[in-house]
Design a protein around this motif. Structure first.
Motif, PDB file in Angstrom:
ATOM      1  N   HIS A 136      81.655 -33.038 -79.140  1.00 38.31           N
ATOM      2  CA  HIS A 136      82.751 -32.553 -78.297  1.00 38.31           C
ATOM      3  C   HIS A 136      82.574 -33.117 -76.892  1.00 38.31           C
ATOM      4  O   HIS A 136      82.008 -32.479 -76.007  1.00 38.31           O
ATOM      5  CB  HIS A 136      82.758 -31.019 -78.274  1.00 38.31           C
ATOM      6  CG  HIS A 136      83.129 -30.430 -79.594  1.00 38.31           C
ATOM      7  ND1 HIS A 136      82.902 -29.110 -79.924  1.00 38.31           N
ATOM      8  CD2 HIS A 136      83.703 -30.995 -80.692  1.00 38.31           C
ATOM      9  CE1 HIS A 136      83.334 -28.884 -81.152  1.00 38.31           C
ATOM     10  NE2 HIS A 136      83.814 -30.012 -81.632  1.00 38.31           N
ATOM     11  N   ASN A 137      83.070 -34.321 -76.741  1.00 41.67           N
ATOM     12  CA  ASN A 137      82.881 -35.070 -75.506  1.00 41.67           C
ATOM     13  C   ASN A 137      84.235 -35.418 -74.910  1.00 41.67           C
ATOM     14  O   ASN A 137      85.166 -35.791 -75.629  1.00 41.67           O
ATOM     15  CB  ASN A 137      82.075 -36.345 -75.799  1.00 41.67           C
ATOM     16  CG  ASN A 137      81.787 -37.163 -74.565  1.00 41.67           C
ATOM     17  OD1 ASN A 137      82.636 -37.921 -74.112  1.00 41.67           O
ATOM     18  ND2 ASN A 137      80.581 -37.009 -74.029  1.00 41.67           N
ATOM     19  N   TYR A 138      84.337 -35.324 -73.580  1.00 39.61           N
ATOM     20  CA  TYR A 138      85.587 -35.608 -72.875  1.00 39.61           C
ATOM     21  C   TYR A 138      86.096 -37.004 -73.188  1.00 39.61           C
ATOM     22  O   TYR A 138      87.290 -37.200 -73.453  1.00 39.61           O
ATOM     23  CB  TYR A 138      85.365 -35.436 -71.369  1.00 39.61           C
ATOM     24  CG  TYR A 138      86.482 -35.961 -70.508  1.00 39.61           C
ATOM     25  CD1 TYR A 138      87.625 -35.198 -70.263  1.00 39.61           C
ATOM     26  CD2 TYR A 138      86.407 -37.233 -69.936  1.00 39.61           C
ATOM     27  CE1 TYR A 138      88.648 -35.669 -69.474  1.00 39.61           C
ATOM     28  CE2 TYR A 138      87.436 -37.720 -69.146  1.00 39.61           C
ATOM     29  CZ  TYR A 138      88.541 -36.936 -68.912  1.00 39.61           C
ATOM     30  OH  TYR A 138      89.572 -37.420 -68.140  1.00 39.61           O
ATOM     31  N   PHE A 139      85.221 -37.993 -73.187  1.00 40.65           N
ATOM     32  CA  PHE A 139      85.651 -39.373 -73.390  1.00 40.65           C
ATOM     33  C   PHE A 139      86.089 -39.620 -74.837  1.00 40.65           C
ATOM     34  O   PHE A 139      86.997 -40.423 -75.089  1.00 40.65           O
ATOM     35  CB  PHE A 139      84.536 -40.337 -72.997  1.00 40.65           C
ATOM     36  CG  PHE A 139      84.237 -40.318 -71.529  1.00 40.65           C
ATOM     37  CD1 PHE A 139      85.086 -40.943 -70.632  1.00 40.65           C
ATOM     38  CD2 PHE A 139      83.134 -39.629 -71.036  1.00 40.65           C
ATOM     39  CE1 PHE A 139      84.836 -40.915 -69.269  1.00 40.65           C
ATOM     40  CE2 PHE A 139      82.873 -39.592 -69.674  1.00 40.65           C
ATOM     41  CZ  PHE A 139      83.720 -40.232 -68.786  1.00 40.65           C
ATOM     42  N   ILE A 140      85.477 -38.922 -75.791  1.00 42.49           N
ATOM     43  CA  ILE A 140      85.926 -39.023 -77.179  1.00 42.49           C
ATOM     44  C   ILE A 140      87.338 -38.456 -77.301  1.00 42.49           C
ATOM     45  O   ILE A 140      88.200 -39.034 -77.972  1.00 42.49           O
ATOM     46  CB  ILE A 140      84.951 -38.292 -78.118  1.00 42.49           C
ATOM     47  CG1 ILE A 140      83.641 -39.075 -78.212  1.00 42.49           C
ATOM     48  CG2 ILE A 140      85.572 -38.101 -79.508  1.00 42.49           C
ATOM     49  CD1 ILE A 140      82.577 -38.404 -79.042  1.00 42.49           C
ATOM     50  N   PHE A 141      87.590 -37.337 -76.643  1.00 46.75           N
ATOM     51  CA  PHE A 141      88.921 -36.736 -76.688  1.00 46.75           C
ATOM     52  C   PHE A 141      89.970 -37.675 -76.097  1.00 46.75           C
ATOM     53  O   PHE A 141      91.055 -37.847 -76.662  1.00 46.75           O
ATOM     54  CB  PHE A 141      88.921 -35.411 -75.917  1.00 46.75           C
ATOM     55  CG  PHE A 141      90.250 -34.714 -75.922  1.00 46.75           C
ATOM     56  CD1 PHE A 141      90.654 -33.954 -77.015  1.00 46.75           C
ATOM     57  CD2 PHE A 141      91.119 -34.821 -74.841  1.00 46.75           C
ATOM     58  CE1 PHE A 141      91.894 -33.321 -77.026  1.00 46.75           C
ATOM     59  CE2 PHE A 141      92.350 -34.187 -74.847  1.00 46.75           C
ATOM     60  CZ  PHE A 141      92.739 -33.441 -75.939  1.00 46.75           C
ATOM     61  N   ILE A 142      89.645 -38.281 -74.968  1.00 49.75           N
ATOM     62  CA  ILE A 142      90.614 -39.159 -74.298  1.00 49.75           C
ATOM     63  C   ILE A 142      90.830 -40.449 -75.081  1.00 49.75           C
ATOM     64  O   ILE A 142      91.973 -40.831 -75.364  1.00 49.75           O
ATOM     65  CB  ILE A 142      90.152 -39.478 -72.866  1.00 49.75           C
ATOM     66  CG1 ILE A 142      90.147 -38.201 -72.008  1.00 49.75           C
ATOM     67  CG2 ILE A 142      91.060 -40.544 -72.239  1.00 49.75           C
ATOM     68  CD1 ILE A 142      91.498 -37.524 -71.888  1.00 49.75           C
ATOM     69  N   PHE A 143      89.754 -41.127 -75.464  1.00 48.79           N
ATOM     70  CA  PHE A 143      89.901 -42.454 -76.062  1.00 48.79           C
ATOM     71  C   PHE A 143      90.252 -42.404 -77.551  1.00 48.79           C
ATOM     72  O   PHE A 143      91.014 -43.258 -78.026  1.00 48.79           O
ATOM     73  CB  PHE A 143      88.629 -43.277 -75.845  1.00 48.79           C
ATOM     74  CG  PHE A 143      88.445 -43.729 -74.429  1.00 48.79           C
ATOM     75  CD1 PHE A 143      89.248 -44.724 -73.894  1.00 48.79           C
ATOM     76  CD2 PHE A 143      87.494 -43.142 -73.603  1.00 48.79           C
ATOM     77  CE1 PHE A 143      89.099 -45.132 -72.570  1.00 48.79           C
ATOM     78  CE2 PHE A 143      87.348 -43.541 -72.283  1.00 48.79           C
ATOM     79  CZ  PHE A 143      88.143 -44.535 -71.760  1.00 48.79           C
ATOM     80  N   ILE A 144      89.725 -41.418 -78.268  1.00 53.40           N
ATOM     81  CA  ILE A 144      90.013 -41.329 -79.705  1.00 53.40           C
ATOM     82  C   ILE A 144      91.275 -40.520 -79.962  1.00 53.40           C
ATOM     83  O   ILE A 144      92.193 -40.973 -80.661  1.00 53.40           O
ATOM     84  CB  ILE A 144      88.822 -40.707 -80.468  1.00 53.40           C
ATOM     85  CG1 ILE A 144      87.558 -41.552 -80.275  1.00 53.40           C
ATOM     86  CG2 ILE A 144      89.169 -40.557 -81.960  1.00 53.40           C
ATOM     87  CD1 ILE A 144      87.656 -42.948 -80.842  1.00 53.40           C
ATOM     88  N   GLN A 217      84.547 -26.238 -73.819  1.00 51.81           N
ATOM     89  CA  GLN A 217      83.970 -26.916 -74.981  1.00 51.81           C
ATOM     90  C   GLN A 217      83.676 -28.375 -74.690  1.00 51.81           C
ATOM     91  O   GLN A 217      82.591 -28.880 -75.000  1.00 51.81           O
ATOM     92  CB  GLN A 217      84.935 -26.799 -76.155  1.00 51.81           C
ATOM     93  CG  GLN A 217      84.444 -27.437 -77.445  1.00 51.81           C
ATOM     94  CD  GLN A 217      85.475 -27.336 -78.553  1.00 51.81           C
ATOM     95  OE1 GLN A 217      86.627 -27.718 -78.358  1.00 51.81           O
ATOM     96  NE2 GLN A 217      85.085 -26.815 -79.694  1.00 51.81           N
ATOM     97  N   TYR A 218      84.601 -29.062 -74.056  1.00 51.27           N
ATOM     98  CA  TYR A 218      84.460 -30.500 -73.837  1.00 51.27           C
ATOM     99  C   TYR A 218      83.686 -30.844 -72.558  1.00 51.27           C
ATOM    100  O   TYR A 218      83.159 -31.944 -72.453  1.00 51.27           O
ATOM    101  CB  TYR A 218      85.838 -31.159 -73.780  1.00 51.27           C
ATOM    102  CG  TYR A 218      86.477 -31.361 -75.135  1.00 51.27           C
ATOM    103  CD1 TYR A 218      86.128 -32.447 -75.926  1.00 51.27           C
ATOM    104  CD2 TYR A 218      87.407 -30.451 -75.639  1.00 51.27           C
ATOM    105  CE1 TYR A 218      86.704 -32.638 -77.179  1.00 51.27           C
ATOM    106  CE2 TYR A 218      88.001 -30.643 -76.887  1.00 51.27           C
ATOM    107  CZ  TYR A 218      87.617 -31.729 -77.653  1.00 51.27           C
ATOM    108  OH  TYR A 218      88.199 -31.901 -78.887  1.00 51.27           O
TER     109      TYR A 218
END
Length: 222
Positions: A136-144, A217-218
């Motif tokens: 649960h990572n901010y950059f995963i949420f944005i890029f994926i 969470q993120y």
């Protein structure tokens, strides 16, 4: 937007029935009483923003139009069910102002499945996959879940529409491959960029407007 003049009556009827079933389920799935004023305002505001984006379109031939989708953006902001209801409202308004109003309304079900349900399902599926398999990572949420999901949703929408046009012999496969399909690949880039940029700004400055993003969470400390 596909109109009924191109579509067999059996496909129109079946797609309209499926669309009606999806909309009634969406209306029942939304916890209306639990929605906050911020969630309602953001849902309505970005639904209107998507409607404005739809006006910036290029029409190549009847049934082949290129414009931003906005389905991924609405899904991340409002969740899949409210996104579906919002997209349905936009399709109804578009049909109401179409030069071929009756044909446009007859094809609403198929257009809802292609232009709304399909990209929304793609976005929500990728979101659930990322949440269950990736950190649960901010950059995963944005890029994926923002950039990649928006681009992929546009590609799936375009490929599905092209397959339908060829299957129904509305256009030849050569014409679709040369005059329609390549443009969906081009449209995937601005779709991904605008969606990703918008969500990036919202989760920083107004995270409460993005229902799929939980800052605790993120953005929690390791």
């Amino acid at each position: 937007m596909l109109t009924s003049e191109f579509i067999p009556p059996s496909l129109l009827i079946s797609s309209n029935l499926v669309a009606l079933w999806l909309l009634q389920r969406a209306a029942r799935q939304v916890a209306w009483s639990a929605l906050t004023p911020v969630e309602i305002r953001s849902w309505l505001a970005y639904t209107i923003a998507v409607l404005i984006a739809w006006q910036l379109q290029v029409s190549v031939n009847p049934g082949i139009e290129f414009h931003l989708s906005g389905a991924t953006l609405l899904t991340l902001i409002a969740g899949p069910w409210r996104a579906l209801l919002g997209m349905a409202a936009l399709l109804i308004m578009t049909a109401a102002f179409s030069p071929q109003t009756q044909d446009a309304f007859s094809g609403l079900g198929l257009n809802l499945l292609l232009n709304a349900a399909l990209p929304i399902a793609c976005t929500q599926g990728l979101l659930r996959l990322a949440q269950s398999r990736l950190p649960h990572n901010y950059f995963i949420f944005i890029f994926i879940n923002s950039f990649a999901a928006a681009g992929l949703s546009m590609l799936i929408l375009g490929i599905s529409q092209c397959v339908l046009l060829v299957t129904l012999t509305i256009y030849s496969s050569d014409f679709v491959l040369n005059a329609a399909l390549p443009f969906y690949f081009l449209m995937a880039w601005p779709e991904a960029f605008i969606t990703g940029l918008t969500i990036s700004l919202l989760v920083v400055w107004a995270p409460g407007t993005v229902s799929s993003f939980n800052d605790r969470q993120y953005l929690r400390k390791p």
